[in-house]
Scaffold this motif. Structure first.
Motif, mmCIF file in Angstrom:
data_model
loop_
_atom_site.group_PDB
_atom_site.id
_atom_site.type_symbol
_atom_site.label_atom_id
_atom_site.label_comp_id
_atom_site.label_asym_id
_atom_site.label_seq_id
_atom_site.Cartn_x
_atom_site.Cartn_y
_atom_site.Cartn_z
ATOM 1 N N GLU A 1 1.947 -99.617 76.308
ATOM 2 C CA GLU A 1 1.239 -100.648 75.554
ATOM 3 C C GLU A 1 -0.153 -101.020 76.086
ATOM 4 O O GLU A 1 0.204 -101.221 77.478
ATOM 5 N N PRO A 2 -1.003 -101.274 75.425
ATOM 6 C CA PRO A 2 -2.211 -101.638 76.334
ATOM 7 C C PRO A 2 -2.067 -103.196 76.678
ATOM 8 O O PRO A 2 -1.141 -103.915 75.851
ATOM 9 N N PRO A 3 -2.636 -103.640 77.529
ATOM 10 C CA PRO A 3 -2.623 -105.078 78.268
ATOM 11 C C PRO A 3 -2.735 -105.935 76.829
ATOM 12 O O PRO A 3 -3.541 -105.578 75.968
ATOM 13 N N PRO A 4 -2.179 -107.080 76.874
ATOM 14 C CA PRO A 4 -2.365 -108.262 75.927
ATOM 15 C C PRO A 4 -3.998 -108.434 75.515
ATOM 16 O O PRO A 4 -4.154 -108.605 74.552
ATOM 17 N N LEU A 5 -4.667 -108.599 76.603
ATOM 18 C CA LEU A 5 -6.151 -108.998 76.356
ATOM 19 C C LEU A 5 -7.116 -107.724 75.729
ATOM 20 O O LEU A 5 -7.623 -107.800 74.727
ATOM 21 N N GLN A 6 -6.558 -106.569 75.995
ATOM 22 C CA GLN A 6 -7.263 -105.349 75.312
ATOM 23 C C GLN A 6 -6.774 -105.462 73.899
ATOM 24 O O GLN A 6 -7.500 -104.913 73.066
ATOM 25 N N ALA A 7 -5.680 -105.452 73.771
ATOM 26 C CA ALA A 7 -5.038 -105.609 72.173
ATOM 27 C C ALA A 7 -5.713 -106.435 71.435
ATOM 28 O O ALA A 7 -6.019 -106.320 70.238
ATOM 29 N N ASP A 8 -5.833 -107.670 71.911
ATOM 30 C CA ASP A 8 -6.607 -108.831 71.337
ATOM 31 C C ASP A 8 -8.243 -108.307 71.108
ATOM 32 O O ASP A 8 -8.596 -108.617 69.827
ATOM 33 N N LYS A 9 -8.767 -107.694 71.845
ATOM 34 C CA LYS A 9 -10.146 -107.125 71.491
ATOM 35 C C LYS A 9 -10.085 -106.244 70.377
ATOM 36 O O LYS A 9 -11.068 -106.217 69.703
ATOM 37 N N ASP A 10 -9.292 -105.409 70.357
ATOM 38 C CA ASP A 10 -9.166 -104.278 69.480
ATOM 39 C C ASP A 10 -9.087 -104.761 68.030
ATOM 40 O O ASP A 10 -9.556 -104.299 67.229
ATOM 41 N N CYS A 11 -8.216 -106.057 68.113
ATOM 42 C CA CYS A 11 -8.034 -106.488 66.665
ATOM 43 C C CYS A 11 -9.098 -107.497 66.381
ATOM 44 O O CYS A 11 -9.331 -107.722 65.017
ATOM 45 N N GLN A 12 -10.171 -107.775 67.076
ATOM 46 C CA GLN A 12 -11.353 -108.614 66.860
ATOM 47 C C GLN A 12 -12.318 -108.094 66.068
ATOM 48 O O GLN A 12 -13.483 -108.591 65.824
ATOM 49 N N HIS A 13 -12.427 -106.633 65.785
ATOM 50 C CA HIS A 13 -13.505 -105.971 65.104
ATOM 51 C C HIS A 13 -14.220 -106.408 63.913
ATOM 52 O O HIS A 13 -13.774 -107.020 62.981
#
Length: 95
Positions: free
Chosen positions: A83-95
């Motif tokens: 799983e990607p680190p939580p910060l990376q996952a949050d960035k991916d969802c903010q598009h």
């Protein structure tokens, strides 16, 4: 020639095992993971691509119990199962 006369010969210097060589699990710390992985292989005609999750779990157990060197799972071929680190996952969802 006698081996006793080889005083000038270099002495043996042990070195760490090559990658892929690691201690046996004498205490069975990862036996359950190994058995699950082997069962998966047998049930899938030894097609290891179908048992990647079990393989990852087994290797993680070995690393956790110092039976092999710690390696990032990405380097062991499991990038898609990490799983990607939580910060990376949050960035991916903010598009």
């Amino acid at each position: 020639m006698s081996t006793a006369m080889n005083f000038g010969a270099k002495s043996f210097k042990p070195r760490p095992p090559d990658k892929g060589s690691f201690p046996l699990d004498h205490f069975g710390e990862c036996k359950a993971f190994k058995e699950t992985f082997m069962k998966c292989l047998r049930e899938n005609s030894f097609d290891n691509s179908r048992c990647r999750l079990q393989s990852k779990d087994y290797l993680e157990c070995r690393m956790d119990h110092h039976l092999m060197a710690k390696e990032p799972l990405e380097k062991l071929g499991f990038k898609d199962l990490v799983e990607p680190p939580p910060l990376q996952a949050d960035k991916d969802c903010q598009h």
